[in-house]
Design an enzyme around this catalytic site. Structure first.
Site, PDB file in Angstrom:
ATOM      1  N   ILE A  38      12.016   7.526   4.472  1.00  0.00           N
ATOM      2  CA  ILE A  38      12.570   8.248   5.628  1.00  0.00           C
ATOM      3  C   ILE A  38      13.990   7.780   5.960  1.00  0.00           C
ATOM      4  O   ILE A  38      14.762   8.522   6.575  1.00  0.00           O
ATOM      5  CB  ILE A  38      11.629   8.081   6.848  1.00  0.00           C
ATOM      6  CG1 ILE A  38      11.813   9.216   7.840  1.00  0.00           C
ATOM      7  CG2 ILE A  38      11.802   6.734   7.522  1.00  0.00           C
ATOM      8  CD1 ILE A  38      10.732   9.255   8.916  1.00  0.00           C
ATOM      9  N   ASN A  89       9.307  -5.902  -1.018  1.00  0.00           N
ATOM     10  CA  ASN A  89       9.474  -6.863   0.074  1.00  0.00           C
ATOM     11  C   ASN A  89       8.100  -7.414   0.385  1.00  0.00           C
ATOM     12  O   ASN A  89       7.161  -6.649   0.616  1.00  0.00           O
ATOM     13  CB  ASN A  89      10.069  -6.175   1.300  1.00  0.00           C
ATOM     14  CG  ASN A  89      11.431  -5.561   1.007  1.00  0.00           C
ATOM     15  OD1 ASN A  89      12.233  -6.154   0.285  1.00  0.00           O
ATOM     16  ND2 ASN A  89      11.688  -4.385   1.535  1.00  0.00           N
ATOM     17  N   VAL A  98       6.216  -2.560   6.603  1.00  0.00           N
ATOM     18  CA  VAL A  98       4.955  -1.805   6.567  1.00  0.00           C
ATOM     19  C   VAL A  98       3.973  -2.597   5.707  1.00  0.00           C
ATOM     20  O   VAL A  98       4.208  -2.785   4.499  1.00  0.00           O
ATOM     21  CB  VAL A  98       5.173  -0.387   5.996  1.00  0.00           C
ATOM     22  CG1 VAL A  98       3.836   0.351   5.924  1.00  0.00           C
ATOM     23  CG2 VAL A  98       6.170   0.394   6.844  1.00  0.00           C
ATOM     24  N   HIS A 102       3.660  -1.542  -1.268  1.00  0.00           N
ATOM     25  CA  HIS A 102       4.439  -0.434  -1.834  1.00  0.00           C
ATOM     26  C   HIS A 102       5.596  -0.999  -2.635  1.00  0.00           C
ATOM     27  O   HIS A 102       6.068  -2.103  -2.375  1.00  0.00           O
ATOM     28  CB  HIS A 102       4.958   0.502  -0.737  1.00  0.00           C
ATOM     29  CG  HIS A 102       5.730  -0.211   0.343  1.00  0.00           C
ATOM     30  ND1 HIS A 102       5.105  -0.929   1.344  1.00  0.00           N
ATOM     31  CD2 HIS A 102       7.067  -0.345   0.554  1.00  0.00           C
ATOM     32  CE1 HIS A 102       6.028  -1.450   2.144  1.00  0.00           C
ATOM     33  NE2 HIS A 102       7.224  -1.128   1.675  1.00  0.00           N
ATOM     34  N   HIS A 104       9.490  -0.086  -3.792  1.00  0.00           N
ATOM     35  CA  HIS A 104      10.658   0.777  -3.575  1.00  0.00           C
ATOM     36  C   HIS A 104      11.281   1.120  -4.929  1.00  0.00           C
ATOM     37  O   HIS A 104      11.498   0.223  -5.760  1.00  0.00           O
ATOM     38  CB  HIS A 104      11.733   0.045  -2.758  1.00  0.00           C
ATOM     39  CG  HIS A 104      11.334  -0.313  -1.365  1.00  0.00           C
ATOM     40  ND1 HIS A 104      11.769   0.376  -0.261  1.00  0.00           N
ATOM     41  CD2 HIS A 104      10.532  -1.305  -0.879  1.00  0.00           C
ATOM     42  CE1 HIS A 104      11.269  -0.169   0.846  1.00  0.00           C
ATOM     43  NE2 HIS A 104      10.513  -1.201   0.488  1.00  0.00           N
TER      44      HIS A 104
HETATM   45  P1  5GP Z   1       9.284  -2.417   3.748  1.00  0.00           P
HETATM   46  O1  5GP Z   1      10.380  -2.937   4.635  1.00  0.00           O
HETATM   47  O2  5GP Z   1       7.927  -2.584   4.376  1.00  0.00           O
HETATM   48  O3  5GP Z   1       9.363  -2.936   2.344  1.00  0.00           O
HETATM   49  O4  5GP Z   1       9.572  -0.876   3.586  1.00  0.00           O
HETATM   50  C1  5GP Z   1       9.044   0.089   4.428  1.00  0.00           C
HETATM   51  C2  5GP Z   1       9.829   1.353   4.168  1.00  0.00           C
HETATM   52  O5  5GP Z   1       9.119   2.431   4.771  1.00  0.00           O
HETATM   53  C3  5GP Z   1      11.241   1.348   4.777  1.00  0.00           C
HETATM   54  O6  5GP Z   1      12.206   1.543   3.751  1.00  0.00           O
HETATM   55  C4  5GP Z   1      11.211   2.500   5.775  1.00  0.00           C
HETATM   56  O7  5GP Z   1      12.419   3.223   5.821  1.00  0.00           O
HETATM   57  C5  5GP Z   1      10.050   3.352   5.266  1.00  0.00           C
HETATM   58  N1  5GP Z   1       9.392   4.103   6.316  1.00  0.00           N
HETATM   59  C6  5GP Z   1       9.024   3.644   7.552  1.00  0.00           C
HETATM   60  N2  5GP Z   1       8.402   4.623   8.228  1.00  0.00           N
HETATM   61  C7  5GP Z   1       8.365   5.708   7.409  1.00  0.00           C
HETATM   62  C8  5GP Z   1       7.832   7.027   7.569  1.00  0.00           C
HETATM   63  O8  5GP Z   1       7.266   7.412   8.598  1.00  0.00           O
HETATM   64  N3  5GP Z   1       7.978   7.872   6.503  1.00  0.00           N
HETATM   65  C9  5GP Z   1       8.577   7.491   5.352  1.00  0.00           C
HETATM   66  N4  5GP Z   1       8.664   8.417   4.377  1.00  0.00           N
HETATM   67  N5  5GP Z   1       9.084   6.257   5.176  1.00  0.00           N
HETATM   68  C10 5GP Z   1       8.974   5.371   6.184  1.00  0.00           C
END
Ligand code: 5GP
Length: 117
Positions: A38, A89, A98, A102, A104
């Site tokens: 997003i 991460n 999150v 996952h 990236h």
């Molecule tokens: P993290 O920081 O946990 O590795 O990455 C989480 C990712 O999820 C971030 O890059 C953030 O932009 C993405 N993200 C958070 N909320 C949403 C959402 O509601 N929809 C989508 N498509 N991505 C999200």
């Protein structure tokens, strides 16, 4: 049959998988979903998410499960870009926001990851 957990107990990505929260899905099979991030940090920014929930990548202890996740990420990445970066991460101190594992996929820069485009 068990009732699904209330929304508050499920991860953001489980709610995306259940289509309770909209997202742009670029790939899905019975075990994985891939969506557009997003808030993209690169011209192409996808998230590859296993449907089996673990909080962080190092909670996955089965080598086959770990291998399949990374293989799927490379397959999806190659469908979108010739060259790319895969990032995980892990934990708040590693930048994870999150807590549903996952990977990236970041790609699409004109001159490599440090360029503006
Ligand atoms: P993290 O920081 O946990 O590795 O990455 C989480 C990712 O999820 C971030 O890059 C953030 O932009 C993405 N993200 C958070 N909320 C949403 C959402 O509601 N929809 C989508 N498509 N991505 C999200």
């Amino acid at each position: 049959m068990d009732k699904p957990a209330p929304a508050a107990q499920r991860t953001l990505f489980e709610r995306i998988i259940a289509r309770e929260i909209p997202s742009q899905v670029v790939y899905e099979d019975e075990n994985y979903i891939a969506i557009k991030d997003i808030a993209p940090k690169a011209p192409i920014h996808l998230l590859v998410i296993p449907k089996r929930v673990t909080a962080r990548v190092d909670d996955i202890t089965d080598p086959l499960e770990m291998g399949r996740l990374w293989l799927k990420a490379t397959e999806i990445a190659r469908e979108h870009a010739a060259d790319y970066r895969l990032v995980v991460n892990c934990g708040a101190g590693g930048g994870q926001m999150v807590f549903h594992t996952h990977i990236h996929i970041l790609a699409g820069w004109k001159d490599g990851p440090d360029s503006d485009t």
